[in-house]
Scaffold this active site. Structure first.
Site: not given
Ligand code: DAT
Ligand code: MG
Length: 203
Positions: A62, A102, A110, A138, A144, A155, A165, A168, A179
């Site tokens: 990222k 997303y 967020f 993963r 996350t 991470r 973080n 991805h 994706e």
């Molecule tokens: P991951 O990236 O582990 O697959 P995700 O798909 O639930 O997690 O979320 C995508 C991204 O969104 C994540 O890498 C960071 C951001 N994110 C998730 N939860 C968040 C939160 N509570 N506050 C801010 N950003 C968040």
């Molecule tokens: Mg995800």
């Protein structure tokens, strides 16, 4: 007709001429033996016992990871683990691509900040291939929320806040397929033979 890559074809010939009698049946057996990780019995073995070494996943460094010069260290972890890089590019992501990527998070509070951050600078996106690469990557990437990520994960080693973080990773086989198609054109992905295949995996 089965097309054999050049290095596999060479191995077929080597095995054919070393020890196998020169009849068509033994040429076939040599071909099975020379297929990546194959042996003569592989043709008879059930599909279920053969690890799927062609599984693919999407990993992206990222904008914070790129800004912090972490691209090399992150890639190194996947190479070191034995996975094969089959696609790689750097790009400034559009709002459109990101909102598709997303799409499941659209309703999250967020989401607008996530979009802003992900389009704030270049990302490096890659496709890695190997046995159980989706699940393994993963685990390598970690939770996350970096505050809950194990040390030793990307991470857990490079970040402390969920909003930054670093990386991805696709979270399922179906997600990975979706994706990869979203980020890469077919011609941007390379299928190539890695010569350590039989050393890193029993097939
Ligand atoms: P991951 O990236 O582990 O697959 P995700 O798909 O639930 O997690 O979320 C995508 C991204 O969104 C994540 O890498 C960071 C951001 N994110 C998730 N939860 C968040 C939160 N509570 N506050 C801010 N950003 C968040
Ligand atoms: Mg995800």
């Amino acid at each position: 007709m089965v097309m054999l890559p050049r290095c596999v074809f060479k191995r077929v010939l080597q095995q054919f001429y070393s020890g196998h009698q020169g009849n068509p049946k033994s040429l076939l057996s040599a071909a099975f033996t020379a297929l990546p990780g194959g042996d003569a019995a592989a043709g008879r073995r059930s599909q279920a016992t053969i690890p799927d070494i062609r599984e693919r996943t999407l990993i992206a460094v990222k904008p914070d990871g790129v800004q912090r010069r972490l691209v090399g260290q992150i890639m190194q972890r996947f190479e070191q683990r034995g996975f094969k890089l089959v696609g790689l590019k750097m790009l400034q992501v559009s709002d459109d691509l990101l909102s598709q990527h997303y799409s499941e998070l659209r309703t999250k509070p967020f989401y607008p900040r996530l979009l802003h951050y992900m389009t704030s600078g270049p990302v490096v996106v890659m496709v890695w291939e190997g046995h159980k690469v989706v699940q393994t990557s993963r685990m390598m990437v970690g939770h996350t929320n970096p505050a809950e990520a194990q040390a030793g994960t990307v991470r857990g080693d490079f970040s402390f806040h969920v909003s930054r973080n670093v990386v991805h990773a696709s979270d399922s086989l179906e997600g990975a397929q979706r994706e990869i198609q979203l980020w890469f054109q077919k011609k941007e992905l390379l299928s190539w033979d890695s010569c350590d295949q039989t050393v890193t995996c029993e097939v």
